[in-house]
Write an enzyme that holds these catalytic residues in place. Sequence first.
Site, PDB file in Angstrom:
ATOM      1  N   ASP A   1       0.866  -1.162   0.000  1.00 56.88           N
ATOM      2  CA  ASP A   1       0.000   0.000   0.000  1.00 56.88           C
ATOM      3  C   ASP A   1       0.923   1.239   0.000  1.00 56.88           C
ATOM      4  OD1 ASP A   1      -2.425   1.509   0.537  1.00 56.88           O
ATOM      5  OD2 ASP A   1      -1.666   1.708   2.582  1.00 56.88           O
ATOM      6  N   ASP A  13      -0.076   5.102   0.946  1.00 59.96           N
ATOM      7  CA  ASP A  13      -0.296   6.054   2.041  1.00 59.96           C
ATOM      8  C   ASP A  13      -0.249   5.327   3.380  1.00 59.96           C
ATOM      9  OD1 ASP A  13      -0.883   8.450   0.495  1.00 59.96           O
ATOM     10  OD2 ASP A  13      -2.756   7.484  -0.063  1.00 59.96           O
TER      11      ASP A  13
HETATM   12  P1  B16 Z   1      -6.677  10.040  -3.465  1.00 57.49           P
HETATM   13  P2  B16 Z   1      -3.713   3.966  -0.014  1.00 57.49           P
HETATM   14  C1  B16 Z   1      -5.673   5.763  -0.045  1.00 57.49           C
HETATM   15  O1  B16 Z   1      -4.358   5.400  -0.340  1.00 57.49           O
HETATM   16  C2  B16 Z   1      -5.728   6.493   1.277  1.00 57.49           C
HETATM   17  O2  B16 Z   1      -5.430   5.599   2.349  1.00 57.49           O
HETATM   18  C3  B16 Z   1      -7.107   7.034   1.514  1.00 57.49           C
HETATM   19  O3  B16 Z   1      -7.143   7.778   2.724  1.00 57.49           O
HETATM   20  C4  B16 Z   1      -7.487   7.928   0.337  1.00 57.49           C
HETATM   21  O4  B16 Z   1      -8.842   8.372   0.503  1.00 57.49           O
HETATM   22  C5  B16 Z   1      -7.359   7.132  -0.968  1.00 57.49           C
HETATM   23  O5  B16 Z   1      -6.040   6.648  -1.094  1.00 57.49           O
HETATM   24  C6  B16 Z   1      -7.692   7.971  -2.176  1.00 57.49           C
HETATM   25  O6  B16 Z   1      -6.668   8.912  -2.333  1.00 57.49           O
HETATM   26  O7  B16 Z   1      -7.684  11.070  -3.039  1.00 57.49           O
HETATM   27  O8  B16 Z   1      -5.249  10.525  -3.435  1.00 57.49           O
HETATM   28  O9  B16 Z   1      -7.057   9.379  -4.763  1.00 57.49           O
HETATM   29  O10 B16 Z   1      -3.659   3.878   1.482  1.00 57.49           O
HETATM   30  O11 B16 Z   1      -4.633   2.935  -0.665  1.00 57.49           O
HETATM   31  O12 B16 Z   1      -2.344   4.041  -0.654  1.00 57.49           O
HETATM   32 MG    MG Z   2      -2.849   3.133   3.375  1.00 56.48          MG
END
Ligand code: B16
Ligand code: MG
Length: 225
Positions: free
Chosen positions: A11, A13
């Site tokens: 993953d 974030d």
């Molecule tokens: P974006 P991951 C996710 O990333 C985040 O954990 C989540 O908080 C966020 O809403 C989602 O990406 C969408 O992100 O707005 O940048 O498209 O943890 O799956 O890497």
């Molecule tokens: Mg994450």
Amino acid sequence: MQRTIKALVFDLDGVIVDTAKYHFQSWREFAHNHGFDIPDRLNSRLKGLSRMEALDEVMQFASEDTRKNGNLEAFAKEKNDIYLHHLTDLSHDEMLPGVERFLKEARGLGLKLAVGSGSKNATSILTRLGVTNLFDAICDGNDIQRSKPDPQIFLMACERLSIDPKHAVVFEDAEVGIDASLNAGILPVGVGDASQLPHAAIWIDGFAYLHAAEFIRTLEQIRVN
Ligand code: B16
Ligand code: MG
């Protein structure tokens, strides 16, 4: 029966880079722009959700008027613009401690590496961190129709690596991501507090003290159900 691990899927974030905090800050600033606040406890719930799903959660705290008359697409863009602003100074230093070394060690062991992130900003973040070359495949929120806990992103990562999911491991900081991994038939490693990630097979605090060869041996001992 012992498993053989051939690939690691990360993953983004909250696992590779410390951007989860900026997502939450951005949602809070968005809320303030519209005259409401969101509680701290929402933070863990938003992790791993798609942008529109997270917006839906945030909007539960908005006034009835904002909920009824707001334009959801415009709201999502507003939050993303705030988020991108927080990322303006994002540097290599915000990678989580030890993760780059761990990735390099894993590559040295001949493992395939992929990113499986729900974020539509994942590719540009990885480019800015200068670590794109460490991965054999990058799957992000632009590639999928169904977000975590659906297994689509992780199955796609395995497909792009030409690896059977039973030979892969996912590293995740969100419970929906752990469930997506299980739904894909992949062994999930929880990055963070076990009480927040109860479905993971094993937990790590981070990568600072983790060595790839030793950790892979530990994972290979986990019984195949
Ligand atoms: P974006 P991951 C996710 O990333 C985040 O954990 C989540 O908080 C966020 O809403 C989602 O990406 C969408 O992100 O707005 O940048 O498209 O943890 O799956 O890497
Ligand atoms: Mg994450």
